[in-house]
Design a protein around this motif. Structure first.
Motif, PDB file in Angstrom:
ATOM      1  N   GLN A  95       0.756  -1.066   0.042  1.00 47.37           N
ATOM      2  CA  GLN A  95      -0.231   0.070   0.070  1.00 47.37           C
ATOM      3  C   GLN A  95       0.823   1.166  -0.216  1.00 47.37           C
ATOM      4  OE1 GLN A  95      -2.555  -0.884   3.419  1.00 47.37           O
ATOM      5  NE2 GLN A  95      -4.371  -1.209   1.899  1.00 47.37           N
ATOM      6  N   GLN A 124      -0.215   1.037   8.889  1.00 51.02           N
ATOM      7  CA  GLN A 124      -0.964   1.940   8.114  1.00 51.02           C
ATOM      8  C   GLN A 124      -0.886   3.351   8.669  1.00 51.02           C
ATOM      9  OE1 GLN A 124      -4.764  -0.002   7.786  1.00 51.02           O
ATOM     10  NE2 GLN A 124      -4.239  -1.439   6.356  1.00 51.02           N
ATOM     11  N   GLN A 150      -4.479   4.410   2.705  1.00 45.85           N
ATOM     12  CA  GLN A 150      -4.429   3.131   2.922  1.00 45.85           C
ATOM     13  C   GLN A 150      -5.693   2.575   3.221  1.00 45.85           C
ATOM     14  OE1 GLN A 150      -0.894   3.303   5.253  1.00 45.85           O
ATOM     15  NE2 GLN A 150       0.465   2.654   3.815  1.00 45.85           N
ATOM     16  N   CYS A 157      -5.007  -0.993  -3.510  1.00 45.97           N
ATOM     17  CA  CYS A 157      -4.134  -0.010  -2.703  1.00 45.97           C
ATOM     18  C   CYS A 157      -4.895   0.644  -1.941  1.00 45.97           C
ATOM     19  CB  CYS A 157      -3.468   0.952  -3.831  1.00 45.97           C
ATOM     20  SG  CYS A 157      -2.167   0.157  -4.862  1.00 45.97           S
TER      21      CYS A 157
END
Length: 490
Positions: A167, A262, A267, A291
């Motif tokens: 990501q 993240q 993300q 993604c």
């Protein structure tokens, strides 16, 4: 004194620079092979302070002497003789000799060339933008270049799987030329474009042999980068990709043991959502959706389509621009603005505008109305509903800025070129004259280049005299005006 200075300038140019024709003759290869050698080794033409051999390309003598000792040059000479023998045996229909000749075909080591030009992986990643653009273009070519296009397509899939699994994507944009993406890979900004998938017709002006040489080097370069990136997450390259989404999920499950966090809104923008792509929708959207943390499947929450369809119960039907705008903002936008057969809002570029700040103008000084809407929506929804997400995103943004501030210096000969050029300029400076030649009309410059040295000097003297006469006329006209003013005042 003037003759001595001119001689010193000529000597310094001849000592440091060599014209293209002389370099080809010195290396004993054809012009096409010389061009291929320069592409593989990363050697570019330079501008000398004095073009002592006419208007043509010049190179550093030091680079050409290094090429003479390089094993790639010897391999290109062997390939030249190999092609001649191959043509001869093909014409004679000597299959037995052809079979043994093909077994002994010479080849050069591209891995060594990549290691020479990019000593560290960070240096290669910093220069990978052009590589990705060209490989994504060749991945869509027709059956004329089927083997090369298959290699490019498989390697680009490996790269996109890595970006989607980690990501790393941060920006995306649709234009008439194609899709633009920007990701952060190993603390380096990587930007590339993918063309729209049409039947590409290659113009006759494009020299495919030059592009094939670049692709040949870029394939090996991207392989080396992908081996390094997959080693970082303890995976073996290449992956066996049967299904794009399945490969992405497998890598994400593997990344959980590394405490992969993240740290950006992009993300999680499509988290806990399932998307389905209609057949007319570009396949690049599957990469974008993954993604953003979503999944692909038939039991969907969002249906992406470009035409009016019957709306299934409990499913939002939207156009593809919805995914791009929502991803760039980091927040899901209202669905009603992107329904089929609805006039879409303007698609602003994230490379030009920051959707989290006010008072941004474009090059003309105009503030788009859509920008103010997106900024207001970001403030109302994100700052009020999800303040903890904003704090996390701001911290991540600061870290990314700090990391991206440290730029990787590519191992290039530009610094050596500047230093050597400065040393040459200390003797005698002819730079204004070269600039004047470059500003000249291209046809006149070509005609001047075709003249002999003696005729060119005569032509330059005539031009200088004309310029002097023009300046004299201007001075006399100005004096006449001043005299008239004085007479009127008296």
């Amino acid at each position: 004194a003037v003759k001595k200075a001119k001689r010193e300038a000529r000597d310094s140019s001849e000592n440091n620079f060599i014209p293209r024709a002389r370099a080809v003759k010195f290396l004993q290869i054809s012009p096409g092979e010389f061009r291929k050698l320069c592409i593989l080794k990363g050697i570019f033409p330079r501008m000398p302070p004095r073009q002592y051999a006419g208007l043509q390309s010049y190179y550093f003598k030091k680079d050409i002497t290094q090429l003479a000792r390089d094993p790639v040059t010897a391999t290109l000479r062997q390939l030249h003789t190999y092609k001649k023998k191959h043509q001869k045996f093909t014409y004679l229909k000597d299959k037995h000799s052809l079979k043994f000749l093909e077994l002994s075909k010479p080849d050069y080591d591209l891995q060594r060339l990549v290691a020479e030009r990019y000593p560290t992986p960070d240096a290669a990643i910093a220069d990978v933008d052009d590589c990705l653009c060209l490989l994504s273009l060749f991945a869509q070519f027709s059956s004329e270049h089927s083997q090369l296009s298959e290699k490019c397509a498989t390697l680009m899939n490996q790269f996109l799987v890595y970006v989607a699994a980690t990501q790393s994507l941060r920006k995306c944009f649709i234009s008439t030329k194609g899709f633009y993406f920007q990701a952060i890979i190993n603390n380096q900004l990587v930007t590339w474009s993918e063309p729209h998938r049409f039947n590409l017709q290659i113009p006759q002006e494009v020299e495919m042999e030059v592009l094939k040489t670049f692709v040949e080097f870029y394939l090996e370069m991207l392989k080396a980068i992908m081996v390094y990136l997959y080693q970082q997450i303890q995976l073996q390259f290449p992956l066996q990709i049967t299904d794009f989404q399945q490969s992405v999920h497998e890598i994400q499950q593997h990344l959980k043991q590394f405490n992969f966090k993240q740290t950006a809104l992009q993300q999680t923008v499509f988290k806990n959502q399932i998307y389905k792509l209609n057949r007319e929708v570009p396949q690049q959207l599957s990469f974008l959706v993954l993604c953003g943390g979503a999944q692909l499947g038939d039991n969907c929450t969002h249906l992406l389509t470009d035409r009016k369809v019957q709306k299934p119960p409990g499913v939002d039907v939207v156009q593809p621009q919805f995914c791009f705008d929502s991803f760039n903002l980091g927040v899901l936008l209202p669905v009603y603005e992107y329904e089929p057969e609805q006039q879409l809002p303007p698609h602003l570029s994230p490379f030009q505008f920051d959707f989290t700040q006010d008072q941004q103008k474009d090059e003309i000084g105009y503030i788009p109305e859509r920008l103010t809407q997106l900024v207001n929506y970001y403030k109302q929804f994100v700052l009020q509903v999800k303040p903890e997400v904003v704090v996390m995103a701001e911290e991540a943004y600061k870290k990314e800025r700090e990391l991206l501030g440290v730029q990787v210096q590519l191992p290039d000969n530009d610094k050596e070129a500047e230093s050597s050029a400065e040393e040459v300029k200390t003797n005698f400076d002819y730079e204004p004259k070269i600039k004047k030649d470059l500003e000249m009309d291209p046809e006149l410059r070509m005609q001047k280049g075709m003249l002999s040295g003696r005729k060119r000097k005569v032509y330059e003297k005539l031009v200088e005299k004309e310029d002097e006469l023009k300046t004299l006329r201007k001075q006399l006209m100005q004096k006449r005006r001043e005299n008239r003013k004085e007479a009127v005042e008296k």
